[in-house]
Design a protein around this motif. Sequence first.
Motif, PDB file in Angstrom:
ATOM      1  N   ILE A 153       0.815  -1.210   0.000  1.00  0.00           N
ATOM      2  CA  ILE A 153       0.000   0.000   0.000  1.00  0.00           C
ATOM      3  C   ILE A 153       0.858   1.273   0.000  1.00  0.00           C
ATOM      4  O   ILE A 153       0.639   2.160  -0.842  1.00  0.00           O
ATOM      5  CB  ILE A 153      -0.971  -0.003   1.196  1.00  0.00           C
ATOM      6  N   PRO A 154       1.853   1.408   0.890  1.00  0.00           N
ATOM      7  CA  PRO A 154       2.691   2.617   0.852  1.00  0.00           C
ATOM      8  C   PRO A 154       3.401   2.781  -0.488  1.00  0.00           C
ATOM      9  O   PRO A 154       3.532   3.894  -0.998  1.00  0.00           O
ATOM     10  CB  PRO A 154       3.694   2.400   1.988  1.00  0.00           C
ATOM     11  N   PHE A 155       3.863   1.652  -1.054  1.00  0.00           N
ATOM     12  CA  PHE A 155       4.531   1.718  -2.344  1.00  0.00           C
ATOM     13  C   PHE A 155       3.591   2.222  -3.435  1.00  0.00           C
ATOM     14  O   PHE A 155       3.957   3.092  -4.237  1.00  0.00           O
ATOM     15  CB  PHE A 155       5.064   0.332  -2.736  1.00  0.00           C
ATOM     16  N   LEU A 156       2.370   1.689  -3.488  1.00  0.00           N
ATOM     17  CA  LEU A 156       1.414   2.112  -4.510  1.00  0.00           C
ATOM     18  C   LEU A 156       1.090   3.596  -4.392  1.00  0.00           C
ATOM     19  O   LEU A 156       0.939   4.294  -5.403  1.00  0.00           O
ATOM     20  CB  LEU A 156       0.130   1.283  -4.412  1.00  0.00           C
ATOM     21  N   LEU A 157       0.986   4.096  -3.177  1.00  0.00           N
ATOM     22  CA  LEU A 157       0.716   5.518  -2.992  1.00  0.00           C
ATOM     23  C   LEU A 157       1.886   6.354  -3.505  1.00  0.00           C
ATOM     24  O   LEU A 157       1.685   7.353  -4.215  1.00  0.00           O
ATOM     25  CB  LEU A 157       0.459   5.835  -1.516  1.00  0.00           C
ATOM     26  N   ASN A 158       3.107   5.960  -3.166  1.00  0.00           N
ATOM     27  CA  ASN A 158       4.276   6.694  -3.666  1.00  0.00           C
ATOM     28  C   ASN A 158       4.334   6.677  -5.187  1.00  0.00           C
ATOM     29  O   ASN A 158       4.670   7.684  -5.825  1.00  0.00           O
ATOM     30  CB  ASN A 158       5.560   6.097  -3.095  1.00  0.00           C
ATOM     31  N   TYR A 159       4.011   5.529  -5.783  1.00  0.00           N
ATOM     32  CA  TYR A 159       4.032   5.420  -7.248  1.00  0.00           C
ATOM     33  C   TYR A 159       2.964   6.331  -7.856  1.00  0.00           C
ATOM     34  O   TYR A 159       3.215   7.033  -8.838  1.00  0.00           O
ATOM     35  CB  TYR A 159       3.819   3.964  -7.651  1.00  0.00           C
ATOM     36  N   TYR A 160       1.793   6.339  -7.258  1.00  0.00           N
ATOM     37  CA  TYR A 160       0.723   7.219  -7.756  1.00  0.00           C
ATOM     38  C   TYR A 160       1.177   8.682  -7.724  1.00  0.00           C
ATOM     39  O   TYR A 160       1.010   9.422  -8.705  1.00  0.00           O
ATOM     40  CB  TYR A 160      -0.543   7.045  -6.916  1.00  0.00           C
ATOM     41  N   LEU A 161       1.735   9.105  -6.593  1.00  0.00           N
ATOM     42  CA  LEU A 161       2.161  10.492  -6.454  1.00  0.00           C
ATOM     43  C   LEU A 161       3.270  10.836  -7.442  1.00  0.00           C
ATOM     44  O   LEU A 161       3.349  11.972  -7.923  1.00  0.00           O
ATOM     45  CB  LEU A 161       2.634  10.750  -5.021  1.00  0.00           C
ATOM     46  N   ALA A 162       4.101   9.868  -7.763  1.00  0.00           N
ATOM     47  CA  ALA A 162       5.214  10.117  -8.681  1.00  0.00           C
ATOM     48  C   ALA A 162       4.754  10.330 -10.116  1.00  0.00           C
ATOM     49  O   ALA A 162       5.392  11.061 -10.878  1.00  0.00           O
ATOM     50  CB  ALA A 162       6.214   8.967  -8.623  1.00  0.00           C
ATOM     51  N   VAL A 163       3.655   9.699 -10.508  1.00  0.00           N
ATOM     52  CA  VAL A 163       3.208   9.784 -11.909  1.00  0.00           C
ATOM     53  C   VAL A 163       1.961  10.649 -12.089  1.00  0.00           C
ATOM     54  O   VAL A 163       1.513  10.860 -13.213  1.00  0.00           O
ATOM     55  CB  VAL A 163       2.933   8.376 -12.494  1.00  0.00           C
ATOM     56  N   ALA A 164       1.399  11.170 -10.992  1.00  0.00           N
ATOM     57  CA  ALA A 164       0.109  11.863 -11.059  1.00  0.00           C
ATOM     58  C   ALA A 164       0.106  13.033 -12.026  1.00  0.00           C
ATOM     59  O   ALA A 164      -0.898  13.282 -12.703  1.00  0.00           O
ATOM     60  CB  ALA A 164      -0.295  12.342  -9.663  1.00  0.00           C
ATOM     61  N   ARG A 165       1.206  13.774 -12.134  1.00  0.00           N
ATOM     62  CA  ARG A 165       1.244  14.958 -12.978  1.00  0.00           C
ATOM     63  C   ARG A 165       1.748  14.696 -14.389  1.00  0.00           C
ATOM     64  O   ARG A 165       1.574  15.542 -15.262  1.00  0.00           O
ATOM     65  CB  ARG A 165       2.130  16.036 -12.339  1.00  0.00           C
ATOM     66  N   SER A 166       2.363  13.551 -14.598  1.00  0.00           N
ATOM     67  CA  SER A 166       3.012  13.330 -15.894  1.00  0.00           C
ATOM     68  C   SER A 166       2.412  12.190 -16.714  1.00  0.00           C
ATOM     69  O   SER A 166       2.604  12.131 -17.923  1.00  0.00           O
ATOM     70  CB  SER A 166       4.505  13.047 -15.693  1.00  0.00           C
ATOM     71  N   ASP A 167       1.701  11.285 -16.081  1.00  0.00           N
ATOM     72  CA  ASP A 167       1.156  10.122 -16.788  1.00  0.00           C
ATOM     73  C   ASP A 167      -0.207   9.780 -16.192  1.00  0.00           C
ATOM     74  O   ASP A 167      -0.339   8.920 -15.328  1.00  0.00           O
ATOM     75  CB  ASP A 167       2.122   8.940 -16.638  1.00  0.00           C
ATOM     76  N   ARG A 168      -1.223  10.463 -16.658  1.00  0.00           N
ATOM     77  CA  ARG A 168      -2.560  10.320 -16.064  1.00  0.00           C
ATOM     78  C   ARG A 168      -3.124   8.910 -16.223  1.00  0.00           C
ATOM     79  O   ARG A 168      -3.828   8.421 -15.344  1.00  0.00           O
ATOM     80  CB  ARG A 168      -3.519  11.352 -16.689  1.00  0.00           C
ATOM     81  N   ARG A 169      -2.814   8.279 -17.333  1.00  0.00           N
ATOM     82  CA  ARG A 169      -3.334   6.929 -17.552  1.00  0.00           C
ATOM     83  C   ARG A 169      -2.776   5.959 -16.512  1.00  0.00           C
ATOM     84  O   ARG A 169      -3.521   5.175 -15.912  1.00  0.00           O
ATOM     85  CB  ARG A 169      -2.980   6.455 -18.968  1.00  0.00           C
ATOM     86  N   THR A 170      -1.461   6.023 -16.303  1.00  0.00           N
ATOM     87  CA  THR A 170      -0.853   5.168 -15.289  1.00  0.00           C
ATOM     88  C   THR A 170      -1.345   5.540 -13.900  1.00  0.00           C
ATOM     89  O   THR A 170      -1.628   4.669 -13.069  1.00  0.00           O
ATOM     90  CB  THR A 170       0.683   5.276 -15.349  1.00  0.00           C
TER      91      THR A 170
END
Length: 396
Positions: A153-170
């Motif tokens: 869960i913590p990993f998925l949240l970090n991954y989401y935050l990392a791509v939120a502004r640059s890769d909306r599909r991911t």
Amino acid sequence: MKKILSILCLLVALKARAQEEIAFNNAAWQATLEQAAKENKLIFLDCYTSWCAPCKWMEKNVFNVPEVYNYYNQHFLNTKQDMEKGDGVELRKKYNVQSFPTYLFINGKGEVVHRTGSRMSAEEFLEEGRMATDPDRSMSSLSARYNAGERSIPFLLNYYLAVARSDRRTAEKIGTELSEKVAEADLNSPLGWKIIKNIARSGDDRLGKYYLANQAQFASYAGQQERDALTDRLVSGTLYPKIYNKDEKGFFEGLQHFKQSASPDRQKQAVMLEAEWYQQQGNAKAYVKLTDKAMKGILKADAEKLSFLARRLNGKREADPKTAAFLPQAYKMSKKAVALEPEEYSIQSTFGWVCLTLKKKQEGLTAARKARLLADAETSKIQKLAQELVDELEKL
């Protein structure tokens, strides 16, 4: 001697000024790569264009914030490239830059370690820089770990935050996965609050529904203002689909959250939402009654919102059949907005476009010419649009 001293003082002043913002180098791209490899530093590459308004906004409001420039100047080799000129043309192709601004963090091998973009606050921009320098939070590192099967869960949240502004599909994919995976028992926690704050979109999705039903338990994780902002966002996210689905009962029941509040900001939001309802239903009479009252009350000094409402109604050169009956009200609101904020480009421009649609040549030209003057402080693209408005009104 005095002349030499004056020059030295000027150079010192210019150097001090340069240190009060992100210090971008003027070196060729290949030289910057070589320096990054030699110093074992990441390159911060600002991908911009001359006509990009958010790019200019970031320069004026974020790049000169002490916490930002101190961090970026210490941790990165900073460079910027116009994506339509020189090295920028090839870099745009190589790194698939499709929107502006795009911010790339690149190692000495030319590999993108982290990627982000768009207009953001100084705090958000600083956090992106911190993510880029953190192996546990940079986009490239998280992507590799995800592809290797990591799903905590913590990993998925970090991954989401990392791509939120640059890769909306991911980001959407990761957000959905995270929303489905996190257990309800884990939501009442600092991590749960962070997940809900970033992933929930409306009061109808799983996370939003949980938050709205259990708001009190989050008081120990966030302040009242931050929690209220999330509540308002979720309720608004619930109401917009009801507008477009013509769910009158559901819409007006949900609208009470804003309408019955003592908060001026919520009362303004109530007007904006209700106006959208009447516009979408084609009810010009109710729309005029609502906005007339607002112009005398809660929106009487809010030029930005009055101008926004007018833009929503305006069909530019020719009246849109769906909003033609609303245009006289668009004229009233945009004219009042100009009286309140005459030095704002977008407000003058909106009034000019409304006048063009209604064939009000003289008033429109006055606004359009003022907008054209104000556009000199904006991008070349905005200047072109402003001149186009003047030209169209002169043809009437």
